[in-house]
Design an enzyme around this catalytic site. Structure first.
Site, PDB file in Angstrom:
ATOM      1  N   ASP A 201      50.373   0.592  12.479  1.00 37.50           N
ATOM      2  CA  ASP A 201      49.689   0.307  11.895  1.00 37.50           C
ATOM      3  C   ASP A 201      48.827   1.152  11.504  1.00 37.50           C
ATOM      4  O   ASP A 201      48.548   2.282  12.721  1.00 37.50           O
ATOM      5  CB  ASP A 201      48.870  -1.965  12.072  1.00 37.50           C
ATOM      6  CG  ASP A 201      49.445  -2.318  12.166  1.00 37.50           C
ATOM      7  OD1 ASP A 201      50.707  -3.072  11.889  1.00 37.50           O
ATOM      8  OD2 ASP A 201      49.116  -3.042  13.125  1.00 37.50           O
ATOM      9  N   LYS A 236      45.661  -4.069   8.452  1.00 42.24           N
ATOM     10  CA  LYS A 236      45.506  -5.122   8.916  1.00 42.24           C
ATOM     11  C   LYS A 236      44.347  -6.138   9.737  1.00 42.24           C
ATOM     12  O   LYS A 236      43.639  -5.072  10.280  1.00 42.24           O
ATOM     13  CB  LYS A 236      46.530  -4.998  10.215  1.00 42.24           C
ATOM     14  CG  LYS A 236      46.520  -6.630  10.873  1.00 42.24           C
ATOM     15  CD  LYS A 236      47.705  -6.234  12.271  1.00 42.24           C
ATOM     16  CE  LYS A 236      48.984  -6.092  12.142  1.00 42.24           C
ATOM     17  NZ  LYS A 236      49.134  -5.710  13.332  1.00 42.24           N
TER      18      LYS A 236
END
Length: 344
Positions: A201, A236
Site C-alpha cells: 500500500d 488504507k
C-alpha cells in the site's frame, strides 16, 4: 558563637532564594557538528554524538543498522547526502534508521537498500524532512508501538519491495510507502509526502492506536514493484487489531483526517476504509483511476478477524473528486458526500 551560626544560616538561605549554588559551577555542553564523508563511519559518528549534535553526511556513506540517539540531527550536506544501508543484509535483514527516542531530526538525505524498513520509529516528537527513501525490503517508513507526535514533511517513499522472503507466497505484502500501523500512537502528522510504486500500500494504518493527519499527500501506482504484487491501496485507513497480546481481536475507532490528498493509479482502492470504525474525514481529496474503486467506504462489513458483522462510522467526503476507471466501483454506503459532484 550564636551570632556566627546565625550569619552562616542566613548566607545559605540567601543562596537558595536567589537560585545559586554552593557547589562549583559547571560549563554547559557545547553542541558540535560531526562530518561524515565517503568512506567514513556513520556508526562511529553516532557513537560519539550527544543530544544537540548534528551529523552531516556528504556523498554516499554505507552503513549497517543505526539507532539514532535522542536529540541528534542527521542531515545531508547541501542535500547531497546518501546512506546506503546494504550492510544490513537482505534475507532477515535489519532496519536502516531506528528512532526510539525523542527530539531527533533526519533531513535532506537519500536512504535506501535496508534489509527491512528504511526508517523505523517507536519514539516521540521526532522530525523527518525532505527525504528520498527507496528500494528497501519492507515499508520505506514505519511508525509502530507507541510512535507519537512525529512530523514527516516532504518525504518521498518509493519502490520499496519485500522480495527476499523465504516464503514466496508472502512476497510484496508488507512493503508500504508509509506503514503507520501496529500500535502507532497519537499525533503523527504527514505533510507533502509521496508514496509511489511500492509493492503493497501507499499508506497503511492497520491496527494503529492513534489518529493520523495527512495534508497534501500523494499515493501513486502502488501495488506492484519489480513484478511483485501486494494489496495496492492508496490510503488504507483502518484494520482490526488482532495483534495485541492477551486481547481478543477488536476495532479501534480512529478519526483520521486527510486534506488535499491524491490517490492515483493504485492497483487496489484509492481511499479504503479497511474496517475502520471511526469517522474518517476527507476534504478536497482527489481519487483517479484506482483499479478497485476510488473510494471504498461501506456502511457495514464482516472482518475475518472478528467473525461478525459490524457497523462502521460514517466517513465524511467533502469537496473531493472521483474520476477515471475507478469511479464506477465506489462504495459510498457508509459515507456522507458533500460538495463533491463527481463522487458517486
Amino acid at each position: 558563637m550564636k551570632n556566627i551560626k546565625k550569619l552562616c544560616l542566613m548566607a545559605a538561605l540567601g543562596v537558595m532564594v536567589t537560585g545559586g549554588s554552593l557547589l562549583p559551577s559547571t560549563t554547559a555542553y557545547a553542541a558540535t557538528t560531526i562530518p561524515v564523508t565517503v568512506g567514513g563511519s556513520l556508526e562511529a559518528a553516532i557513537a560519539n554524538a550527544k543530544p544537540g549534535d548534528t551529523i552531516t553526511i556528504s556523498g554516499t556513506v554505507t552503513a549497517g543498522s543505526i539507532t539514532v540517539p535522542s536529540g541528534v540531527t542527521i542531515t545531508g550536506k547541501t542535500g547531497k547526502g546518501k546512506i546506503d544501508f546494504s550492510k544490513t543484509g537482505k534475507v532477515n535483514g535489519k532496519r536502516g534508521f531506528v528512532v526510539n527516542g525523542t527530539g531527533s531530526t533526519i533531513a535532506d538525505l537519500e536512504i535506501y537498500n535496508a534489509g527491512d524498513n528504511g526508517i523505523y520509529v517507536e519514539g516521540t516528537k521526532n522530525f523527518f524532512t525532505n527525504l528520498n527513501v527507496h528500494n528497501n525490503n519492507d515499508a520505506g517508513v514505519q511508525l509502530s508501538n507507541g510512535a507519537s507526535y512525529n512530523t514527516l514533511t516532504g518525504v518521498n517513499s518509493h519502490d520499496n519491495c519485500d522480495q527476499y522472503k523465504t516464503d514466496k507466497t508472502k512476497l510484496g505484502e508488507n512493503a508500504d510507502g508509509f506503514a503507520i500501523k501496529l500500535h502507532s500512537g497519537v499525533g503523527n502528522i504527514l505533510t507533502d509526502c509521496t508514496a509511489q510504486g511500492n509493492s503493497d500500500d501507499g499508506y497503511d494504518l492497520y491496527a494503529a492506536h492513534g489518529a493520523v493527519k495527512f495534508t497534501n499527500c500523494k499515493a501513486i501506482k502502488n501495488g506492484i514493484c519489480n513484478g511483485i504484487k501486494g494489496d495496492g491501496n492508496g490510503f488504507k485507513v483502518g484494520g482490526i487489531d488482532n495483534k495485541t497480546p492477551g486481547q481478543p481481536a477488536h476495532a479501534d475507532a480512529l478519526n483520521h483526517v486527510l486534506i488535499g490528498c491524491t490517490a492515483s493509479g493504485n492497483t487496489g482502492a484509492g481511499f479504503d476504509r479497511n474496517n475502520q470504525t471511526g469517522v474518517v474525514t476527507m476534504t478536497r481529496c482527489n481519487s483517479d483511476n484506482n483499479l478497485l474503486g476510488n473510494y471504498q467506504f461501506p456502511a457495514t462489513g464482516t472482518p475475518s478477524a472478528l467473525g461478525k458483522t459490524i457497523t462502521f462510522g460514517t466517513a465524511i467526503i467533502d469537496g473531493c473528486t472521483s474520476t477515471g476507471a475507478g469511479a464506477n466501483k465506489n462504495n459510498l454506503s457508509g459515507a456522507k458526500v458533500t460538495n463533491s459532484p463527481t463522487v458517486k
